[in-house]
Design a protein around this motif. Structure first.
Motif, mmCIF file in Angstrom:
data_model
loop_
_atom_site.group_PDB
_atom_site.id
_atom_site.type_symbol
_atom_site.label_atom_id
_atom_site.label_comp_id
_atom_site.label_asym_id
_atom_site.label_seq_id
_atom_site.Cartn_x
_atom_site.Cartn_y
_atom_site.Cartn_z
ATOM 1 N N HIS A 135 0.833 -1.206 0.000
ATOM 2 C CA HIS A 135 0.000 0.000 0.000
ATOM 3 C C HIS A 135 0.865 1.252 0.000
ATOM 4 N N ARG A 193 -4.246 -2.436 -6.018
ATOM 5 C CA ARG A 193 -4.980 -3.667 -6.348
ATOM 6 C C ARG A 193 -4.277 -4.892 -5.765
ATOM 7 N N THR A 199 -2.460 -4.923 -3.136
ATOM 8 C CA THR A 199 -2.727 -4.862 -1.692
ATOM 9 C C THR A 199 -4.075 -5.489 -1.373
ATOM 10 N N LEU A 200 -5.099 -5.097 -2.130
ATOM 11 C CA LEU A 200 -6.453 -5.576 -1.856
ATOM 12 C C LEU A 200 -6.618 -7.051 -2.211
ATOM 13 N N ASN A 201 -5.834 -7.558 -3.150
ATOM 14 C CA ASN A 201 -5.850 -8.999 -3.413
ATOM 15 C C ASN A 201 -5.432 -9.782 -2.175
ATOM 16 N N PRO A 243 -8.320 -7.644 1.380
ATOM 17 C CA PRO A 243 -9.469 -6.923 0.807
ATOM 18 C C PRO A 243 -10.206 -6.030 1.804
ATOM 19 N N ASP A 244 -9.961 -6.196 3.106
ATOM 20 C CA ASP A 244 -10.627 -5.354 4.102
ATOM 21 C C ASP A 244 -9.772 -4.161 4.523
ATOM 22 N N LEU A 287 -8.232 0.657 -0.067
ATOM 23 C CA LEU A 287 -9.461 0.794 -0.848
ATOM 24 C C LEU A 287 -9.782 2.269 -1.080
ATOM 25 N N ASP A 324 -13.961 -2.109 -9.384
ATOM 26 C CA ASP A 324 -13.003 -2.564 -8.380
ATOM 27 C C ASP A 324 -13.702 -2.913 -7.070
ATOM 28 N N TYR A 332 -13.392 -6.809 -5.332
ATOM 29 C CA TYR A 332 -12.779 -7.180 -4.051
ATOM 30 C C TYR A 332 -13.811 -7.471 -2.965
ATOM 31 N N ALA A 349 -14.047 -10.024 0.632
ATOM 32 C CA ALA A 349 -13.935 -9.272 1.881
ATOM 33 C C ALA A 349 -14.887 -9.778 2.953
ATOM 34 N N TYR A 392 -17.529 -1.901 2.202
ATOM 35 C CA TYR A 392 -17.728 -1.760 0.755
ATOM 36 C C TYR A 392 -19.018 -1.004 0.447
#
Length: 432
Positions: free
Chosen positions: A150, A170, A172-174, A177-178, A183, A202, A206, A210, A216
């Motif tokens: 990140h 992206r 990072t979120l893979n 995801p939380d 995000l 996106d 994700y 999550a 989200y």
């Protein structure tokens, strides 16, 4: 077993506190470590572990105190100094953080906390090349660490390498995801480039991985709100509160939707639900007071600004806003002055607080002090007609006719129909 045999076994309590911390049971960890320190104040591992828990709770001021106490007990504690550098970096004290990090890295070049502290401080001071080098080094030591990925994205974004930043966010979120910060940064980058559909795609990509569905839903609602799609925004925020009733942000955003739709009473009802969920949450009362003020319910606003200050005595916004209402109503002017002075002390560079204090001095008949505050407000802020009007009236009452005329004419040139415009015209007619 050790603790059952001896409830005051500081080392066993320390270990149990560490286990709670690893499980993310932070309140239990803090309670257990406090128990350990109570019976062995000089046992440094408990002190350091307690500071780590405070950092996890984002209680940086208490974490800093705890780490400084450790260094008073033993100035050679590298882990404590590295932790202090990290806390200082996270709270924006970059020069101190860099100094502490250097002291640690001179002794232990691979200390992760010190590397993080230096990298964060370099990023905050826009030394992106050096920051990138440190974060890449951290990535080599901890491949795939979401925090490091990140921050590499943040470095790329600050350098204007938006495509690279998006790829890091992206990635990072893979892996996490939380992770709300990643995000947020990904969506903000999309929005800044007008890529609303990519942002929504996106979110869909994700969200399936999550745990935090409410997170989200909040971000989706904020995207819709930025496009003034109020119905979809409201639906998303209601989904967030339904998914997690303890997430206060959903109620706050719902109230904003209603306010933007010119319906302050419904906005207040949304905030009331938040207050019902969290009766000791000061921002809830703050929001309600603001909405009541907008709706013209000054008595209700006073009550809830007072409740805000009862729960959060250090809140300068509540103090300033309450002082302004008192001043406008011409009541409790001494209390209003005290509140406004306190707000100014807490945020001395805020032109709005200076304007409030100046208007109170004006109502109290102290026109010299009023002029001083209004001049600061006009020179340091983005003044509107009302600011020049109040300064002009203070000049008029002080006997500075020429300055009063110039300033009141300036107010009317900005807006010929502001509240107070008629009085400004009357004074100008008299001065002419």
């Amino acid at each position: 077993k050790l603790i059952s045999a001896n409830n005051n076994d500081a080392q066993a309590l320390y270990l149990k506190g560490r286990i709670h911390s690893q499980r993310n049971e932070l309140d239990q960890a803090l309670e257990t470590l406090d128990h350990s320190i109570q019976f062995a104040p000089g046992f440094i591992p408990s002190q350091v572990a307690r500071a780590e828990v405070l950092m996890k709770q984002y209680n940086f001021s208490e974490a800093e105190k705890a780490l400084r106490l450790v260094l008073q007990l033993d100035s050679n504690q590298v882990a404590a100094r590295a932790g202090l550098a990290k806390v200082l970096a996270m709270t924006g004290k970059t020069e101190d953080a860099l100094a502490e990090a250097k002291q640690v890295l001179d002794e232990d070049p691979n200390n992760l906390d010190a590397l993080i502290a230096r990298a964060e401080s370099l990023l905050k001071t826009r030394q992106t090349a050096a920051a990138r080098q440190d974060f890449e080094r951290l990535n080599e030591k901890q491949p795939g660490n979401p925090y490091v990925l990140h921050r590499l994205g943040a470095v790329a974004s600050q350098d204007g390498r938006n495509g690279e930043a998006i790829q890091y966010f992206r990635e990072t979120l893979n892996r996490a995801p939380d992770m709300a910060d990643a995000l947020n940064d990904l969506l903000a980058l999309h929005v800044s480039q007008g890529q609303i559909q990519q942002a929504l795609q996106d979110l869909d990509r994700y969200e399936s991985q999550a745990q935090r569905k409410d997170l989200y839903a909040l971000f989706r609602g904020r995207l819709y709100l930025s496009q003034k799609d109020f119905s979809r925004a409201e639906a998303s925020f209601r989904q967030a509160t339904s998914s997690n009733p303890d997430n206060y942000q959903g109620y706050i955003f719902l109230s904003q939707v209603k306010l933007l739709q010119q319906n302050p009473q419904e906005a207040i009802r949304e905030v009331d639900q938040l207050i019902e969920q969290r009766p000791d949450f000061a921002p809830g009362y703050m929001m309600k007071a603001y909405l009541q003020d907008v709706a013209g319910d000054k008595s209700g606003a006073i009550e809830n600004y007072r409740k805000t200050l009862e729960l959060a005595p250090q809140n300068p916004v509540a103090a300033n806003n309450l002082a302004w209402i008192y001043c406008e109503r011409g009541e409790n002017l001494e209390e209003a002055r005290s509140l406004a002075q306190e707000a100014r002390r807490k945020d001395p560079n805020n032109p709005h607080y200076a304007d409030t204090l100046g208007w109170i001095y004006y109502k109290l008949g102290n026109y010299t002090l009023a002029v001083d505050q209004f001049l600061f407000s006009v020179n340091e802020g983005q003044p509107g007609a009302g600011n020049f009007y109040r300064l002009g009236m203070a000049y008029y009452k002080k006997g500075d006719s020429s300055l009063a005329r110039q300033t009141l004419e300036k107010a009317l040139s900005i807006d010929s129909s502001f509240e107070g415009a008629e009085e400004a015209r009357q004074v100008l007619a008299e001065l002419r």
